[in-house]
Scaffold this motif. Structure first.
Motif, PDB file in Angstrom:
ATOM      1  N   ALA A 269     -15.639 -15.299-105.308  1.00 20.81           N
ATOM      2  CA  ALA A 269     -14.596 -14.555-106.018  1.00 20.81           C
ATOM      3  C   ALA A 269     -15.094 -13.956-107.331  1.00 20.81           C
ATOM      4  O   ALA A 269     -14.376 -13.171-107.959  1.00 20.81           O
ATOM      5  CB  ALA A 269     -13.403 -15.472-106.302  1.00 20.81           C
TER       6      ALA A 269
ATOM      7  N   GLY B  64      -9.636 -14.360-106.933  1.00 23.53           N
ATOM      8  CA  GLY B  64     -10.220 -13.610-108.034  1.00 23.53           C
ATOM      9  C   GLY B  64      -9.192 -12.769-108.762  1.00 23.53           C
ATOM     10  O   GLY B  64      -9.172 -12.708-109.998  1.00 23.53           O
ATOM     11  N   PHE B  65      -8.310 -12.123-107.997  1.00 26.33           N
ATOM     12  CA  PHE B  65      -7.264 -11.330-108.621  1.00 26.33           C
ATOM     13  C   PHE B  65      -6.280 -12.206-109.384  1.00 26.33           C
ATOM     14  O   PHE B  65      -5.739 -11.795-110.413  1.00 26.33           O
ATOM     15  CB  PHE B  65      -6.511 -10.513-107.561  1.00 26.33           C
ATOM     16  CG  PHE B  65      -6.980  -9.092-107.472  1.00 26.33           C
ATOM     17  CD1 PHE B  65      -6.448  -8.123-108.295  1.00 26.33           C
ATOM     18  CD2 PHE B  65      -7.966  -8.732-106.571  1.00 26.33           C
ATOM     19  CE1 PHE B  65      -6.881  -6.810-108.230  1.00 26.33           C
ATOM     20  CE2 PHE B  65      -8.410  -7.429-106.488  1.00 26.33           C
ATOM     21  CZ  PHE B  65      -7.869  -6.455-107.319  1.00 26.33           C
TER      22      PHE B  65
ATOM     23  N   VAL C   9     -14.966 -10.189-107.774  1.00 26.11           N
ATOM     24  CA  VAL C   9     -13.616  -9.678-108.030  1.00 26.11           C
ATOM     25  C   VAL C   9     -13.278  -9.822-109.509  1.00 26.11           C
ATOM     26  O   VAL C   9     -12.769  -8.883-110.141  1.00 26.11           O
ATOM     27  CB  VAL C   9     -12.581 -10.421-107.165  1.00 26.11           C
ATOM     28  CG1 VAL C   9     -11.183  -9.869-107.408  1.00 26.11           C
ATOM     29  CG2 VAL C   9     -12.937 -10.324-105.689  1.00 26.11           C
TER      30      VAL C   9
ATOM     31  N   SER D 295     -15.427  -7.263-111.615  1.00 30.54           N
ATOM     32  CA  SER D 295     -15.103  -5.862-111.335  1.00 30.54           C
ATOM     33  C   SER D 295     -13.758  -5.468-111.928  1.00 30.54           C
ATOM     34  O   SER D 295     -13.625  -4.417-112.568  1.00 30.54           O
ATOM     35  CB  SER D 295     -15.102  -5.612-109.822  1.00 30.54           C
ATOM     36  OG  SER D 295     -16.362  -5.872-109.256  1.00 30.54           O
ATOM     37  N   ILE D 296     -12.739  -6.292-111.723  1.00 29.38           N
ATOM     38  CA  ILE D 296     -11.397  -5.962-112.201  1.00 29.38           C
ATOM     39  C   ILE D 296     -11.312  -6.098-113.721  1.00 29.38           C
ATOM     40  O   ILE D 296     -10.684  -5.272-114.401  1.00 29.38           O
ATOM     41  CB  ILE D 296     -10.345  -6.836-111.510  1.00 29.38           C
ATOM     42  CG1 ILE D 296     -10.407  -6.623-109.985  1.00 29.38           C
ATOM     43  CG2 ILE D 296      -8.948  -6.507-112.024  1.00 29.38           C
ATOM     44  CD1 ILE D 296     -10.232  -5.186-109.550  1.00 29.38           C
TER      45      ILE D 296
ATOM     46  N   ASN E  17     -17.160  -7.128-100.426  1.00 29.39           N
ATOM     47  CA  ASN E  17     -17.692  -6.556-101.667  1.00 29.39           C
ATOM     48  C   ASN E  17     -17.314  -5.085-101.808  1.00 29.39           C
ATOM     49  O   ASN E  17     -16.982  -4.618-102.905  1.00 29.39           O
ATOM     50  CB  ASN E  17     -19.210  -6.715-101.708  1.00 29.39           C
ATOM     51  CG  ASN E  17     -19.644  -8.144-101.934  1.00 29.39           C
ATOM     52  OD1 ASN E  17     -18.905  -8.942-102.503  1.00 29.39           O
ATOM     53  ND2 ASN E  17     -20.843  -8.493-101.473  1.00 29.39           N
TER      54      ASN E  17
ATOM     55  N   THR F 260     -13.719  -4.721-102.925  1.00 32.53           N
ATOM     56  CA  THR F 260     -13.557  -5.103-104.328  1.00 32.53           C
ATOM     57  C   THR F 260     -13.961  -3.971-105.264  1.00 32.53           C
ATOM     58  O   THR F 260     -13.222  -3.615-106.194  1.00 32.53           O
ATOM     59  CB  THR F 260     -14.412  -6.345-104.632  1.00 32.53           C
ATOM     60  OG1 THR F 260     -13.965  -7.438-103.826  1.00 32.53           O
ATOM     61  CG2 THR F 260     -14.311  -6.727-106.098  1.00 32.53           C
TER      62      THR F 260
ATOM     63  N   TYR G 284     -10.639 -13.122-102.299  1.00 32.55           N
ATOM     64  CA  TYR G 284     -10.181 -11.885-102.939  1.00 32.55           C
ATOM     65  C   TYR G 284      -8.931 -12.136-103.770  1.00 32.55           C
ATOM     66  O   TYR G 284      -8.844 -11.742-104.936  1.00 32.55           O
ATOM     67  CB  TYR G 284      -9.915 -10.845-101.843  1.00 32.55           C
ATOM     68  CG  TYR G 284      -9.572  -9.459-102.329  1.00 32.55           C
ATOM     69  CD1 TYR G 284     -10.569  -8.553-102.668  1.00 32.55           C
ATOM     70  CD2 TYR G 284      -8.248  -9.032-102.423  1.00 32.55           C
ATOM     71  CE1 TYR G 284     -10.267  -7.270-103.087  1.00 32.55           C
ATOM     72  CE2 TYR G 284      -7.930  -7.752-102.845  1.00 32.55           C
ATOM     73  CZ  TYR G 284      -8.942  -6.871-103.171  1.00 32.55           C
ATOM     74  OH  TYR G 284      -8.634  -5.602-103.593  1.00 32.55           O
TER      75      TYR G 284
END
Length: 509
Positions: free
Chosen positions: A345, A271-272, A348, A351-352, A403, A406, A268
């Motif tokens: 990841a 990915g961020f 993430v 989505s972001i 998931n 996220t 998580y």
């Protein structure tokens, strides 16, 4: 307050010649500031991506859980290392020489108190989370807190003087130093201490650079306890806002550290780190370049309205182009660069990235609130933002684990921009229909393009190795970008010109 006559006003849709020089001057200032910000961003992101490629190989997945919890711990001292002093100095730029000694001393003392508080937080985290060696990592990173407080004073004075070049040069050098230390420490086996070591060393280096760039500036430690308390009371809303902003940005880690496994938290955070750091850097740049400008326009609402919509449109357009690329080829790149190690990841990243342009409008709105001294409105939006991200992270993780969390946090980011930007627009007199039109122009085609790419399944390049199938997401992404750019050239030409003006550091019409 009534509008100043003779100023270009997008709400009224007309321009008179009396203030054209002022409009052009502020346009050049914003373009110059955002140009240096863009350059700093590009350099920093290239270094960040390069370092993350290396760290993705050098570090274990659960090491990123330590990084996530260190970031979470910073929530509790964000107001101490960034106590709002820079914003107050910029807002009161006409009294800078008079107020600088007290405000610099306040920042240094508050940063020192923050260091002590951070150690207490470290003890609490050590007892709460089953991740080691958390306390000593936090203690090492804590050395950066009073140093960070000093950098805010230096950068505020430089921002007041519109010295964006020196700010950006110092930031680029700091970034290079940070990432060299980061990768070097990881290669030498620092493991969980890697980020803390790089943070402390780079912040010290940054202070040295800023001090050298402002040779006539002297920070003071002299402040009576009574005056310190008075300033704390005076700045209570700014301090609380700093805490709430950090909670709104990283509060999800606070809950997910308990609800997810260390490995899931590592995915998580990884990915961020690929995408959310883009938000952090642009947010810093927005404040550096736009807060001084908007503060000086706070009594000229007509021109402020024009700059708010124009610059917001140009910045979101630029980020939309980047995010279309991330959604389209991000999954393939994550898979190929790290050989499948970080594939979890990908959800993430996608989505972001998909909601990032809309989320960025909340940051632009925050600059307007702060430039107007509207701390009540700023506080209200931050309380909502912080509370909503905690609710979304909890509900998402409860319903569908990694998931679910996220997707829920991505929705929170989307809603934040949709609510905050119109509030700031309304406060400075932009009609709701004008704001609706702004969102429609900037995000309707962007949303359609992103949805189309998601329906086309950009993940398929992850599970295949045939060169033609890997090439397909790249071609589809290129087509999506072509459609998006063609639409904006036809219907948002002014924003395209403004964006190019920012990138070229030239005056825009």
């Amino acid at each position: 307050m009534t509008d100043t006559p003779g100023v270009s006003d997008p709400v009224a849709g007309k321009t008179t010649g009396a203030s054209s020089a002022g409009v052009q001057s502020s346009g050049r200032t914003a373009a110059r500031g955002m140009a240096w910000t863009a350059l700093s961003l590009v350099v920093s992101k290239l270094l960040s991506f390069g370092s993350q490629v290396a760290l993705g190989y050098l570090l274990a997945v659960d090491t990123y859980a330590i990084f996530a919890l260190l970031t979470t711990a910073m929530i509790f001292v964000n107001g101490f290392q960034n106590p709002g002093v820079s914003k107050m100095l910029i807002q009161q730029h006409d009294r800078l020489d008079e107020i600088l000694p007290d405000y610099s001393a306040f920042a240094l003392w508050l940063g020192s108190i923050g260091l002590v508080l951070f150690l207490v937080v470290g003890i609490g985290f050590e007892m709460t989370y089953d991740v080691r060696p958390l306390f000593w990592v936090i203690a090492l990173a804590g050395l950066s807190i009073p140093l960070k407080a000093a950098t805010t004073v230096y950068m505020a004075v430089m921002s007041v003087n519109y010295d964006f070049r020196a700010i950006s040069m110092a930031e680029m050098k700091r970034s290079l130093f940070y990432y060299v230390v980061l990768v070097g420490a990881a290669a030498l086996g620092a493991a969980g201490y890697t980020m803390a070591l790089a943070l402390a060393a780079a912040t010290l280096f940054h202070v040295a650079l800023l001090k050298r760039a402002t040779p006539g500036l002297r920070l003071s430690w002299k402040l009576t306890p009574r005056r310190f308390w008075q300033m704390t009371v005076e700045m209570r809303w700014v301090l609380l806002s700093s805490f709430l902003f950090a909670l709104g940005m990283n509060g999800d880690y606070l809950l997910l550290g308990e609800m997810l496994s260390a490995e899931e938290l590592g995915y998580y955070f990884f990915g961020f780190t690929l995408v959310a750091n883009l938000t952090v850097m642009i947010s810093m740049g927005i404040n550096q370049a736009l807060l001084p400008l908007f503060s000086k326009l706070k009594h000229d609402l007509a021109q402020l309205r024009r700059q708010y919509l124009r610059i917001s449109g140009a910045v979101t357009l630029m980020i939309s182009i980047l995010c279309i690329g991330l959604v389209g080829i991000g999954p393939m790149l994550v898979h190929l660069v790290w050989g499948g190690k970080w594939d979890p990841a990908i959800v993430v990243v996608v989505s972001i990235a998909a909601v990032l342009p809309v989320r960025l409008t909340a940051n632009l709105a925050g600059v307007v609130f702060e430039s107007q001294g509207a701390w009540g409105w700023r506080l209200m939006t931050l309380i909502w933002d912080a509370g909503f991200i905690l609710i979304c992270a909890f509900v998402g993780a409860t319903l569908d684990g990694f998931n679910g969390a996220t997707i829920a946090v991505a929705l929170q980011r989307l809603v934040s921009g949709l609510l905050t930007f119109p509030l700031a627009a309304n406060m400075i007199g932009i009609a709701p229909r004008r704001t609706v039109g702004f969102f429609a122009r900037c995000f309707t085609v962007y949303g359609a393009v992103v949805v189309a790419m998601l329906l086309a399944d950009p993940w398929r390049g992850v599970s295949v190795h045939d060169s033609t199938l890997i090439l397909r997401p790249m071609l589809e992404t290129a087509a999506a970008l072509a459609v998006f750019l063609a639409y904006n050239l036809a219907f948002n030409r002014e924003l395209m010109v403004a964006m190019l003006g920012i990138l070229r550091r030239k005056k825009t019409p």
